[in-house]
Design an enzyme around this catalytic site. Sequence first.
Site, PDB file in Angstrom:
ATOM      1  N   LYS A  83      -0.991  20.646 -42.734  1.00 12.29           N
ATOM      2  CA  LYS A  83      -2.017  21.057 -42.038  1.00 12.29           C
ATOM      3  C   LYS A  83      -2.362  20.457 -40.729  1.00 12.29           C
ATOM      4  O   LYS A  83      -2.441  19.062 -40.889  1.00 12.29           O
ATOM      5  CB  LYS A  83      -3.421  21.473 -42.611  1.00 12.29           C
ATOM      6  CG  LYS A  83      -4.233  22.382 -42.280  1.00 12.29           C
ATOM      7  CD  LYS A  83      -3.737  23.948 -42.542  1.00 12.29           C
ATOM      8  CE  LYS A  83      -4.467  24.991 -42.413  1.00 12.29           C
ATOM      9  NZ  LYS A  83      -4.204  26.255 -42.998  1.00 12.29           N
ATOM     10  N   GLY A 178     -14.643  43.144 -46.028  1.00 17.23           N
ATOM     11  CA  GLY A 178     -14.314  42.679 -44.734  1.00 17.23           C
ATOM     12  C   GLY A 178     -13.075  43.513 -44.314  1.00 17.23           C
ATOM     13  O   GLY A 178     -12.279  43.918 -44.929  1.00 17.23           O
ATOM     14  N   GLY A 180     -11.039  43.321 -41.270  1.00 24.71           N
ATOM     15  CA  GLY A 180     -10.549  42.522 -40.257  1.00 24.71           C
ATOM     16  C   GLY A 180      -9.132  43.018 -40.090  1.00 24.71           C
ATOM     17  O   GLY A 180      -8.548  43.982 -40.450  1.00 24.71           O
ATOM     18  N   HIS A 181      -8.321  42.181 -39.787  1.00 22.48           N
ATOM     19  CA  HIS A 181      -6.817  42.255 -39.643  1.00 22.48           C
ATOM     20  C   HIS A 181      -6.347  42.632 -40.820  1.00 22.48           C
ATOM     21  O   HIS A 181      -5.272  43.562 -41.087  1.00 22.48           O
ATOM     22  CB  HIS A 181      -6.091  41.069 -39.272  1.00 22.48           C
ATOM     23  CG  HIS A 181      -6.451  40.637 -37.822  1.00 22.48           C
ATOM     24  ND1 HIS A 181      -7.388  39.900 -37.200  1.00 22.48           N
ATOM     25  CD2 HIS A 181      -5.923  41.115 -36.651  1.00 22.48           C
ATOM     26  CE1 HIS A 181      -7.304  39.577 -36.123  1.00 22.48           C
ATOM     27  NE2 HIS A 181      -6.411  40.380 -35.562  1.00 22.48           N
ATOM     28  N   VAL A 182      -6.684  42.307 -42.197  1.00 21.99           N
ATOM     29  CA  VAL A 182      -5.954  42.523 -43.252  1.00 21.99           C
ATOM     30  C   VAL A 182      -6.830  43.517 -44.092  1.00 21.99           C
ATOM     31  O   VAL A 182      -6.373  44.609 -44.753  1.00 21.99           O
ATOM     32  CB  VAL A 182      -5.942  41.013 -44.255  1.00 21.99           C
ATOM     33  CG1 VAL A 182      -5.477  41.634 -45.486  1.00 21.99           C
ATOM     34  CG2 VAL A 182      -5.295  40.022 -43.564  1.00 21.99           C
TER      35      VAL A 182
HETATM   36  P1  NAD Z   1     -10.642  38.589 -39.875  1.00 20.19           P
HETATM   37  O1  NAD Z   1     -11.294  37.552 -39.175  1.00 20.19           O
HETATM   38  O2  NAD Z   1      -9.503  39.500 -38.898  1.00 20.19           O
HETATM   39  O3  NAD Z   1     -11.387  39.633 -40.635  1.00 20.19           O
HETATM   40  C1  NAD Z   1     -12.583  39.342 -41.331  1.00 20.19           C
HETATM   41  C2  NAD Z   1     -13.677  40.255 -41.391  1.00 20.19           C
HETATM   42  O4  NAD Z   1     -14.738  40.092 -42.292  1.00 20.19           O
HETATM   43  C3  NAD Z   1     -14.031  40.605 -39.993  1.00 20.19           C
HETATM   44  O5  NAD Z   1     -13.813  42.121 -39.785  1.00 20.19           O
HETATM   45  C4  NAD Z   1     -15.686  40.363 -40.175  1.00 20.19           C
HETATM   46  O6  NAD Z   1     -16.582  40.927 -39.457  1.00 20.19           O
HETATM   47  C5  NAD Z   1     -15.718  40.533 -41.582  1.00 20.19           C
HETATM   48  N1  NAD Z   1     -16.948  39.851 -42.292  1.00 20.19           N
HETATM   49  C6  NAD Z   1     -17.297  38.647 -41.643  1.00 20.19           C
HETATM   50  N2  NAD Z   1     -18.542  38.327 -42.743  1.00 20.19           N
HETATM   51  C7  NAD Z   1     -18.545  39.434 -43.551  1.00 20.19           C
HETATM   52  C8  NAD Z   1     -19.727  39.634 -44.587  1.00 20.19           C
HETATM   53  N3  NAD Z   1     -20.261  38.812 -44.848  1.00 20.19           N
HETATM   54  N4  NAD Z   1     -19.594  41.014 -45.351  1.00 20.19           N
HETATM   55  C9  NAD Z   1     -18.386  41.816 -44.717  1.00 20.19           C
HETATM   56  N5  NAD Z   1     -17.683  41.596 -43.807  1.00 20.19           N
HETATM   57  C10 NAD Z   1     -17.646  40.287 -43.084  1.00 20.19           C
HETATM   58  O7  NAD Z   1      -9.711  37.906 -40.644  1.00 20.19           O
HETATM   59  P2  NAD Z   1      -8.276  38.477 -41.467  1.00 20.19           P
HETATM   60  O8  NAD Z   1      -7.084  37.898 -40.721  1.00 20.19           O
HETATM   61  O9  NAD Z   1      -8.414  39.988 -41.991  1.00 20.19           O
HETATM   62  O10 NAD Z   1      -8.483  37.802 -42.673  1.00 20.19           O
HETATM   63  C11 NAD Z   1      -9.266  37.945 -43.982  1.00 20.19           C
HETATM   64  C12 NAD Z   1      -9.259  36.823 -44.903  1.00 20.19           C
HETATM   65  O11 NAD Z   1      -8.019  36.749 -45.687  1.00 20.19           O
HETATM   66  C13 NAD Z   1      -9.819  35.360 -44.473  1.00 20.19           C
HETATM   67  O12 NAD Z   1     -10.440  34.652 -45.447  1.00 20.19           O
HETATM   68  C14 NAD Z   1      -8.421  34.682 -44.141  1.00 20.19           C
HETATM   69  O13 NAD Z   1      -8.282  33.567 -44.290  1.00 20.19           O
HETATM   70  C15 NAD Z   1      -7.571  35.382 -45.255  1.00 20.19           C
HETATM   71  N6  NAD Z   1      -6.001  35.425 -45.059  1.00 20.19           N
HETATM   72  C16 NAD Z   1      -5.636  36.074 -43.919  1.00 20.19           C
HETATM   73  C17 NAD Z   1      -4.211  36.209 -43.699  1.00 20.19           C
HETATM   74  C18 NAD Z   1      -3.644  37.004 -42.655  1.00 20.19           C
HETATM   75  O14 NAD Z   1      -2.397  37.055 -42.572  1.00 20.19           O
HETATM   76  N7  NAD Z   1      -4.344  37.377 -41.685  1.00 20.19           N
HETATM   77  C19 NAD Z   1      -3.205  35.768 -44.600  1.00 20.19           C
HETATM   78  C20 NAD Z   1      -3.998  34.785 -45.628  1.00 20.19           C
HETATM   79  C21 NAD Z   1      -5.136  34.701 -46.054  1.00 20.19           C
END
Ligand code: NAD
Length: 360
Positions: A83, A178, A180-182
């Site tokens: 990291k 949540g 977001g992207h995932v």
């Molecule tokens: P992101 O930032 O796109 O989405 C996170 C979402 O959570 C946002 O829409 C945000 O508004 C929402 N959020 C924040 N606080 C909240 C709450 N209290 N209640 C409800 N929603 C809330 O992130 P992502 O890329 O979708 O990733 C989500 C999680 O998965 C993160 O913990 C990330 O570390 C983990 N992750 C992501 C990936 C990836 O490929 N993107 C890979 C491994 C792990």
Amino acid sequence: MFDPIVQHRCEAVHSFVHIPDNNPDAPWRAVIAVHSTRRGPALGGCRFVPYQSGDDALQDALRLAQGMSRKAALAGLDLGGGKAVIMMPEGVFDRQALFRWFGHCVERLSGEYITAMDAGTQVEDMDEIFRHTRHVASHSQIGDPSPHTARGVWQAIRYVLHEVLGLAPTKSRVAVQGLGHVGMLLTQHLLDNGVQVVVSDVNSDRCQQAQSMGASVVAPEQILQQKVDLLAPCALGGVIHAGNLDELNCQAIVGAANNQLEDADCGRELHQRGIVIAPDYLVNAGGLVFASGRYQGWSDERIAAQIDSITEHLGDLLRQSQQRDIAVNVLADQLADEAIAAGHYQPATHDMGKEALWSL
Ligand code: NAD
């Protein structure tokens, strides 16, 4: 200075400093922690956030690097974990120049460390790094890992619903925290497969989007208490803690968010209560598989097969957890550490991605 490095069993820590001519009082500082290269070169994201001190930055890098080694090992990848953290400089700075400098830092490690996106970095930063080193696994030519993470999480959920809880998707109810992207893509997978989905996000536009797709929406503070078969945390870390275990109203927890459990005891308590949990760093490894696979020039079929194998690993782990009566999170750490220790990677072959990368 060596104590935290020994404590995290980290192989090497590289520190880099640059004093910008136009602002010598705000040096650029980066730490690259290489936790392990026993299974392969150390891959892990680059975090770019403010830190109170160099010690805080080092601690963060060490902790996160160990997590990456475990994640790669448990997913069966021939990769180690690392990291990078760049301490965000105070005041005005030239972002492009900073990531150019960081690209040179990564290049100096000759492939021992492969960087990627993390909190505070964007794909444009990765593209700048990529102009100065090829040891980058998330520039724009590689693409967004999120759909692959979502696919892996969906497959893990389907497995737990069907194989562990004995439920068909069309008879199941899942809560997604949540969008977001995932989380949004996961919601789509669930709805496409006839699962009843309840969601929450602090962003109301995202809630509206999920509602228009067919999910029902609840307030963020209500999502963990929903009466569902399975809860999918896809927002923040530490959402499951001693203070809210009694409020949970689900039989299983499978989601994308990193470090969903506040600590290992939380996992032990869930195990005692018979709530099935899937280790987050195993089920969310789809994005890592995709990025590292593209970096190494794997075909789409090979990447897809490796993501599919996450579910097999999960099945093995859940069976062993039951048979040995050990909380699955504790068992996952144990097995990952054993797999890291058993690694037999020869550092002389650090250049593995070279041929493949240029054909991407
Ligand atoms: P992101 O930032 O796109 O989405 C996170 C979402 O959570 C946002 O829409 C945000 O508004 C929402 N959020 C924040 N606080 C909240 C709450 N209290 N209640 C409800 N929603 C809330 O992130 P992502 O890329 O979708 O990733 C989500 C999680 O998965 C993160 O913990 C990330 O570390 C983990 N992750 C992501 C990936 C990836 O490929 N993107 C890979 C491994 C792990």
